[in-house]
Design a protein around this motif. Structure first.
Motif, PDB file in Angstrom:
ATOM      1  N   VAL A   1     -81.481  29.816 -30.649  1.00  0.00           N
ATOM      2  CA  VAL A   1     -81.668  30.907 -31.592  1.00  0.00           C
ATOM      3  C   VAL A   1     -80.456  30.979 -32.492  1.00  0.00           C
ATOM      4  O   VAL A   1     -79.319  31.028 -32.019  1.00  0.00           O
ATOM      5  CB  VAL A   1     -81.861  32.252 -30.871  1.00  0.00           C
ATOM      6  N   GLN A   2     -80.704  30.990 -33.786  1.00  0.00           N
ATOM      7  CA  GLN A   2     -79.624  31.169 -34.746  1.00  0.00           C
ATOM      8  C   GLN A   2     -79.966  32.358 -35.630  1.00  0.00           C
ATOM      9  O   GLN A   2     -81.122  32.608 -35.940  1.00  0.00           O
ATOM     10  CB  GLN A   2     -79.438  29.917 -35.599  1.00  0.00           C
ATOM     11  N   LEU A   3     -78.935  33.084 -36.007  1.00  0.00           N
ATOM     12  CA  LEU A   3     -79.110  34.271 -36.821  1.00  0.00           C
ATOM     13  C   LEU A   3     -78.426  34.072 -38.155  1.00  0.00           C
ATOM     14  O   LEU A   3     -77.286  33.613 -38.212  1.00  0.00           O
ATOM     15  CB  LEU A   3     -78.526  35.500 -36.130  1.00  0.00           C
ATOM     16  N   GLN A   4     -79.111  34.438 -39.223  1.00  0.00           N
ATOM     17  CA  GLN A   4     -78.557  34.362 -40.565  1.00  0.00           C
ATOM     18  C   GLN A   4     -78.636  35.744 -41.184  1.00  0.00           C
ATOM     19  O   GLN A   4     -79.714  36.270 -41.421  1.00  0.00           O
ATOM     20  CB  GLN A   4     -79.347  33.364 -41.417  1.00  0.00           C
TER      21      GLN A   4
ATOM     22  N   PRO B   1     -82.544  44.096 -26.406  1.00  0.00           N
ATOM     23  CA  PRO B   1     -82.612  44.839 -27.652  1.00  0.00           C
ATOM     24  C   PRO B   1     -82.064  44.049 -28.833  1.00  0.00           C
ATOM     25  O   PRO B   1     -81.570  42.942 -28.677  1.00  0.00           O
ATOM     26  CB  PRO B   1     -81.702  46.031 -27.360  1.00  0.00           C
ATOM     27  N   ILE B   2     -82.151  44.660 -29.994  1.00  0.00           N
ATOM     28  CA  ILE B   2     -81.503  44.158 -31.191  1.00  0.00           C
ATOM     29  C   ILE B   2     -80.553  45.236 -31.665  1.00  0.00           C
ATOM     30  O   ILE B   2     -80.708  46.412 -31.331  1.00  0.00           O
ATOM     31  CB  ILE B   2     -82.511  43.814 -32.311  1.00  0.00           C
ATOM     32  N   GLY B   3     -79.568  44.828 -32.456  1.00  0.00           N
ATOM     33  CA  GLY B   3     -78.623  45.832 -32.909  1.00  0.00           C
ATOM     34  C   GLY B   3     -77.844  45.389 -34.125  1.00  0.00           C
ATOM     35  O   GLY B   3     -77.805  44.201 -34.462  1.00  0.00           O
ATOM     36  N   TRP B   4     -77.268  46.361 -34.777  1.00  0.00           N
ATOM     37  CA  TRP B   4     -76.326  46.125 -35.861  1.00  0.00           C
ATOM     38  C   TRP B   4     -75.002  46.765 -35.479  1.00  0.00           C
ATOM     39  O   TRP B   4     -74.972  47.908 -35.005  1.00  0.00           O
ATOM     40  CB  TRP B   4     -76.839  46.722 -37.172  1.00  0.00           C
ATOM     41  N   TYR B   5     -73.938  46.023 -35.690  1.00  0.00           N
ATOM     42  CA  TYR B   5     -72.592  46.483 -35.409  1.00  0.00           C
ATOM     43  C   TYR B   5     -71.767  46.347 -36.682  1.00  0.00           C
ATOM     44  O   TYR B   5     -72.147  45.640 -37.620  1.00  0.00           O
ATOM     45  CB  TYR B   5     -71.957  45.628 -34.305  1.00  0.00           C
ATOM     46  N   ARG B   6     -70.630  47.004 -36.694  1.00  0.00           N
ATOM     47  CA  ARG B   6     -69.703  46.806 -37.804  1.00  0.00           C
ATOM     48  C   ARG B   6     -68.279  46.783 -37.287  1.00  0.00           C
ATOM     49  O   ARG B   6     -67.985  47.313 -36.212  1.00  0.00           O
ATOM     50  CB  ARG B   6     -69.881  47.888 -38.869  1.00  0.00           C
TER      51      ARG B   6
ATOM     52  N   TYR C   1     -72.477  43.067 -38.486  1.00  0.00           N
ATOM     53  CA  TYR C   1     -72.987  41.962 -37.680  1.00  0.00           C
ATOM     54  C   TYR C   1     -74.311  42.348 -37.041  1.00  0.00           C
ATOM     55  O   TYR C   1     -74.455  43.451 -36.512  1.00  0.00           O
ATOM     56  CB  TYR C   1     -72.016  41.605 -36.563  1.00  0.00           C
ATOM     57  N   CYS C   2     -75.259  41.428 -37.061  1.00  0.00           N
ATOM     58  CA  CYS C   2     -76.478  41.645 -36.296  1.00  0.00           C
ATOM     59  C   CYS C   2     -76.311  40.996 -34.920  1.00  0.00           C
ATOM     60  O   CYS C   2     -75.545  40.052 -34.752  1.00  0.00           O
ATOM     61  CB  CYS C   2     -77.695  41.079 -37.019  1.00  0.00           C
ATOM     62  N   ASN C   3     -77.023  41.528 -33.974  1.00  0.00           N
ATOM     63  CA  ASN C   3     -76.935  41.052 -32.600  1.00  0.00           C
ATOM     64  C   ASN C   3     -78.309  41.073 -31.960  1.00  0.00           C
ATOM     65  O   ASN C   3     -79.062  42.035 -32.134  1.00  0.00           O
ATOM     66  CB  ASN C   3     -75.971  41.933 -31.800  1.00  0.00           C
TER      67      ASN C   3
ATOM     68  N   TYR D   1     -76.711  36.668 -28.923  1.00  0.00           N
ATOM     69  CA  TYR D   1     -76.275  35.981 -30.128  1.00  0.00           C
ATOM     70  C   TYR D   1     -75.867  36.950 -31.224  1.00  0.00           C
ATOM     71  O   TYR D   1     -76.420  38.051 -31.342  1.00  0.00           O
ATOM     72  CB  TYR D   1     -77.384  35.075 -30.670  1.00  0.00           C
ATOM     73  N   TRP D   2     -74.906  36.486 -32.031  1.00  0.00           N
ATOM     74  CA  TRP D   2     -74.421  37.274 -33.155  1.00  0.00           C
ATOM     75  C   TRP D   2     -74.656  36.544 -34.472  1.00  0.00           C
ATOM     76  O   TRP D   2     -74.533  35.314 -34.528  1.00  0.00           O
ATOM     77  CB  TRP D   2     -72.923  37.539 -33.012  1.00  0.00           C
ATOM     78  N   GLY D   3     -74.959  37.298 -35.500  1.00  0.00           N
ATOM     79  CA  GLY D   3     -74.988  36.739 -36.837  1.00  0.00           C
ATOM     80  C   GLY D   3     -73.565  36.524 -37.330  1.00  0.00           C
ATOM     81  O   GLY D   3     -72.599  36.935 -36.681  1.00  0.00           O
TER      82      GLY D   3
END
Length: 119
Positions: free
Chosen positions: A1-4, A32-37, A92-94, A108-110
């Protein structure tokens, strides 16, 4: 899995911006999915997450940000509105999940996308 990740940029205070993260690959599920900063010199912090039980937002994001996912397009989005200079950070997406038919789990992290809000 790769994240862009995409969608970052320079905006003025009060503007809206949508961040998007696209996952590539197949045969996996995410939850889950998430957004971080991350602010300069600070640790990465959770902005919003989405599980089967629904979304969770940081206090700073609640009522301004909206997290969503599209399992067909394999995307996760963060719609941000009423942006302030205090929202300036690298986002960052996760995704966490596993491979279908396997006990293996992943996290995984974007690559991160810069959001800059000018006053």
């Amino acid at each position: 899995v790769q994240l862009q990740a995409s969608g970052g940029g320079l905006v003025q205070a009060g503007a809206s911006l949508t961040l998007s993260c696209t996952a590539s690959g197949s045969g996996f599920y995410v939850n889950p999915i998430g957004w971080y900063r991350q602010f300069p010199g600070k640790e990465r912090e959770l902005v919003a997450s989405l599980t089967g039980g629904g979304p969770t937002y940081a206090d700073s994001a609640r009522d301004r940000f909206l997290i969503s996912r599209d399992d067909v397009k394999k995307t996760l989005d963060l719609q941000m509105s009423s942006l302030t200079p205090e929202d300036t950070a690298v986002y960052y997406c996760n995704v966490r999940g596993g491979y279908i038919g396997s006990a293996l789990r992943f996290d995984y992290w974007g690559q991160g996308t810069q959001v800059t809000v000018s006053s």
